[in-house]
Design an enzyme around this catalytic site. Structure first.
Site, PDB file in Angstrom:
ATOM      1  CD  GLU A 449      -2.389  -1.638  -0.045  1.00  0.00           C
ATOM      2  OE1 GLU A 449      -2.810  -0.913  -0.777  1.00  0.00           O
ATOM      3  OE2 GLU A 449      -2.552  -2.900   0.047  1.00  0.00           O
ATOM      4  N   GLY A 450       1.776   1.258  -0.835  1.00  0.00           N
ATOM      5  CA  GLY A 450       2.678   2.325  -0.802  1.00  0.00           C
ATOM      6  C   GLY A 450       3.936   2.272   0.399  1.00  0.00           C
TER       7      GLY A 450
END
Length: 610
Positions: A449-450
Site C-alpha cells: 500500500e505504498g
C-alpha cells in the site's frame, strides 16, 4: 485443523474501547445510537475472540505449510479453509463489515479491534476478506447505482471477492508508469482491457464464485503519468444483467508469487485481454478534455483504507509475537540470576535483558494500538458526528495519523518480532515456534500500500501542508494541550517533562525542514522523511500512551491493590513510563541528526558503494 497456540489479551481492547476512548460519544452519533451502547462492547469482542481462537487460529499451520498452490492453471487453497471461510461469513466477521451504508453497522473502531484479533491468529487467511472490503468501499463510494446493484450485494455477502490492481512488471511503485490499456466499445461505459498486473493480493482462489478486480488502466488519448489513469471494474467471470454469472472474462492467472511468508494468501500475476475479450466497466466519467482521469483518486479510497488495515496487520503480528515471547519466557529455565551467580537456575523472565525486551515489546505494541485505534476513532467521527466542526477536526487528525499508523506500525513490527525471536533464543528461528513464521509473514507489510518511504513523503510533503499548515498546528496543539492538562500530575512529572522536551525537539525538526527548503536543499526531504515520520510517531504515541497511563493510575487507586484488575492497570502505567523514557528520547537524537544534515549517502558516487 491443527492445535493453535493463539494468545490474545481481550482485556487490553476493552480498556481501550470502554475506558480510554470516548465511545459513548461515538455511539451517540445517529448511525449507532439506536443499535449499540457501551455494554455491547464486551459481547462483541468476546464473541469475535472465540471465533478467532476456534476457527481462524487452527488454520495457521495449514496456511504456512500447505499454502495456496497453483495447480493446472488454478489457485487451490488448503482444504481447511473452506469450512472456516463459510463460518466467518455466517458470523458476520467477513465482507459484511465493509458496507458502510448498512443500518446497524459497527463503528470502524470496533471492526478494527476485531480485525487485530483475526490477523493475530492468521494473517494469510484473513486477507481473503480483508482485501475485498476495500474494493467494496470503492464501488460504494464511486460507482453508479447500476454498478452498485450489480456487484455489491454478492461481494458484501462474501460470495464474490475483490482486488486492487495497481502494480505492473515495469512500474512497481511508480504507478504513473502503468501501461495497461482500456479501449472504448460500442456499449457506453464498457471498455476492452489489455495489460498485465503483478503482486495482486488474493488475486485468485477457490473460495468464492467470482472475483471483482479493480483495475487501473489508461484510455485512448489519456494523459501520461498518474493523472491519465482511470479505474475499471473487471470481473473474473462476466456478470449478466440478471446477476447470474456468464462466461470467463479473459482474465488469466499466470502464476503465484513464491513469498518468504504469507504462503496461505495467494499473490497472483494476472493477464487481462490475452484474447482481446476482457471487458470492464468504467467507474465514473471518462477522462476530461485534458485527458485527466479520476482513477487514482478513486483507488485512494481503497488504498487509504488498506493502509489502516496494513497497520493493523503489523500490530497484530507484533502483539502475537510478544504474547508468545512472554509465555515462553515464563516457562524456559536457563541460567542463574546476575545477582546470584551460584544460586538456582531461574526462568529467563527473571533475567534483566529479557525483561527489557519484553517491556519494549509490550509498550510498543500498546503504543501502536493506541495510535491506530485513536486514528480509527477520528475516522468514525469524521464520517458520523453530527457536529460539522468536530467532523472537520477529526478528519484533519486522521489525515496526519494515517501515514504514521501504516509506516510506524509495520516498521516497528519487524523490530518487535526480532526481539520476540531473541527472547526465544535458538528456538526462535525454528519453525516449531510461531515467532519464526510471524517474522516472515509481517515483512511485506512495510512494502504494501505504498512503501513506508512513500508514507513518509505523504506526511512531510502533503499532510504537513494541509489547509496551509492548520491541520498540523491542530495536531501539535493536541499534544501541547495534553501536556498543559497534566503538567501538575505529581505521579507523572518526569514523563510529562520528557514529552514536553520531545515536542520542542519535534518543532525544531519542523523548523529545520523549513530552513532546508528555503535554502533550496530539497534532497534533504526524501533523505530524512522516514526519520521525521518516526519522530512524529514516537511523539504522538507517547502522548497517547501517557494518557492511558494517567487513566490507569487513577483506576488503580480507585479499585485498590487487591482488585483483580490491579496488575493490568499497573502494567499500563509501566508501559507508559517505559515507552516515554526509553523510546521517546530518540526524537532528540533525530533532531540532532537532522540539524547535522549529513549528506554523505547521496554525495558518494555509487561506484564507491562497492
Amino acid at each position: 485443523m491443527s492445535v493453535s497456540n493463539f494468545l490474545f489479551d481481550v482485556r487490553e481492547l476493552k480498556f481501550v474501547l470502554k475506558e480510554w476512548l470516548d465511545m459513548e460519544k461515538l455511539l451517540s452519533c445517529p448511525a449507532y445510537k439506536d443499535y449499540y451502547s457501551l455494554d455491547d462492547i464486551d459481547p462483541i469482542l468476546d464473541n469475535a475472540f472465540k471465533i478467532v481462537r476456534d476457527v481462524i487460529a487452527p488454520l495457521a499451520k495449514d496456511a504456512d505449510n500447505i499454502g495456496a498452490r497453483f495447480v493446472d492453471g488454478k489457485v487451490v487453497t488448503p482444504d481447511s479453509y473452506k469450512k472456516a471461510f463459510a463460518i466467518i461469513n455466517e458470523a458476520g466477521l467477513g465482507a459484511q463489515n465493509a458496507d458502510r451504508e448498512a443500518e446497524g453497522r459497527l463503528p470502524y473502531t470496533v471492526i478494527q479491534s476485531n480485525f487485530e484479533m483475526e490477523n493475530g491468529a492468521n494473517i494469510a487467511f484473513v486477507g481473503l476478506w480483508g482485501i475485498p472490503n476495500g474494493a467494496i468501499s470503492v464501488i460504494q463510494q464511486h460507482g453508479s447505482d447500476y454498478l452498485k446493484a450489480k456487484f455489491l450485494p454478492k461481494m458484501i455477502e462474501g460470495r464474490w471477492g475483490g482486488t486492487m490492481n495497481l502494480t505492473e512488471p515495469q512500474a512497481g511503485s511508480d504507478v504513473g508508469a502503468n501501461i495497461t490499456k482500456a479501449f472504448a466499445t460500442e456499449t457506453p461505459g464498457i471498455y476492452k482491457i489489455k495489460g498485465n498486473k503483478i503482486f495482486i493480493t488474493v488475486g485468485d482462489h477457490d473460495l468464492q464464485e467470482n472475483i471483482i478486480h479493480l483495475v487501473l488502466a489508461r484510455t485512448e488519448g489519456a494523459r501520461p503519468g498518474v493523472p491519465g489513469l482511470s479505474l475499471f471494474i473487471v470481473p473474473k467471470y462476466w456478470v449478466n444483467d440478471d446477476g447470474t454469472l456468464g462466461g470467463p472474462n479473459d482474465v488469466t492467472t499466470t502464476g503465484l508469487e513464491e513469498k518468504m511468508g504469507l504462503h496461505g494468501q495467494p499473490t497472483a500475476a494476472l493477464a487481462f485481454g490475452d484474447n482481446n475479450e476482457c471487458r470492464g466497466y468504467l467507474i465514473g466519467d471518462p477522462p476530461d478534455a485534458s485527458g485527466k482521469g479520476r482513477g487514482i483518486e478513486q483507488m485512494f479510497t481503497m488504498m487509504n483504507e488498506e493502509r489502516l488495515n496494513t497497520a493493523i496487520l503489523g500490530l497484530a503480528a507484533a502483539s502475537q509475537a510478544y504474547f508468545q515471547a512472554r509465555e515462553y519466557a515464563k516457562q524456559r529455565v536457563q541460567g542463574t540470576k546476575f545477582t546470584d551467580p551460584k544460586g538456582p537456575k531461574v526462568r529467563i523472565i527473571e533475567h534483566e535483558d529479557i525483561r527489557r525486551m519484553l517491556m519494549m515489546q509490550k509498550s510498543c505494541t500498546e503504543a501502536i494500538r493506541a495510535l491506530i485505534l485513536r486514528s480509527t476513532y477520528f475516522l468514525d467521527l469524521s464520517h458520523d458526528s453530527d457536529d460539522p466542526e468536530e467532523r472537520e477536526f477529526a478528519e484533519g487528525m486522521f489525515q496526519i495519523c494515517n501515514p504514521l499508523c501504516k509506516a510506524y506500525s509495520t516498521d516497528m513490527a519487524w523490530s518487535i518480532i526480532c526481539d520476540a525471536i531473541q527472547t526465544h533464543g535458538g528456538y526462535g528461528v525454528c519453525s516449531e515456534y510461531e515467532v519464526e513464521s510471524l517474522a516472515r509473514d509481517v515483512k511485506v507489510t512495510s512494502i504494501w500500500e505504498g512503501t513506508n518511504f512513500i508514507q513518509s513523503l505523504d506526511l512531510v510533503g502533503r499532510k504537513f501542508n494541509l489547509n496551509k499548515g492548520k491541520v498540523l498546528k491542530s495536531w501539535l496543539a493536541d499534544i501541547a494541550n495534553f501536556i498543559e492538562a497534566n503538567k501538575d500530575n505529581a505521579g507523572f512529572d518526569k514523563e510529562i517533562d520528557l514529552l514536553n522536551e520531545a515536542l520542542a525537539d519535534f518543532q525544531a525538526i519542523l523548523q529545520q525542514l523549513q530552513n532546508y527548503a528555503k535554502d533550496g536543499k530539497m534532497q534533504m526531504i526524501p533523505l530524512f522523511s522516514t526519520r521525521i515520520l518516526h519522530a512524529a510517531s514516537m511523539l504522538y504515541c507517547s502522548r497517547l500512551l501517557l494518557d492511558q497511563g494517567v487513566l490507569a493510575d487513577r483506576k488503580l487507586k480507585e479499585v485498590g491493590e487487591d482488585h483483580y484488575d490491579a496488575n493490568f492497570y499497573k502494567g499500563k502505567v509501566a508501559s507508559s513510563r517505559f515507552y516515554t523514557k526509553n523510546v521517546l528520547p530518540q526524537v532528540a537524537f533525530l533532531r540532532r541528526v537532522f540539524e547535522i544534515g549529513d549528506t554523505s549517502a547521496i554525495d558518494l558516487d555509487e561506484a564507491c558503494l562497492g
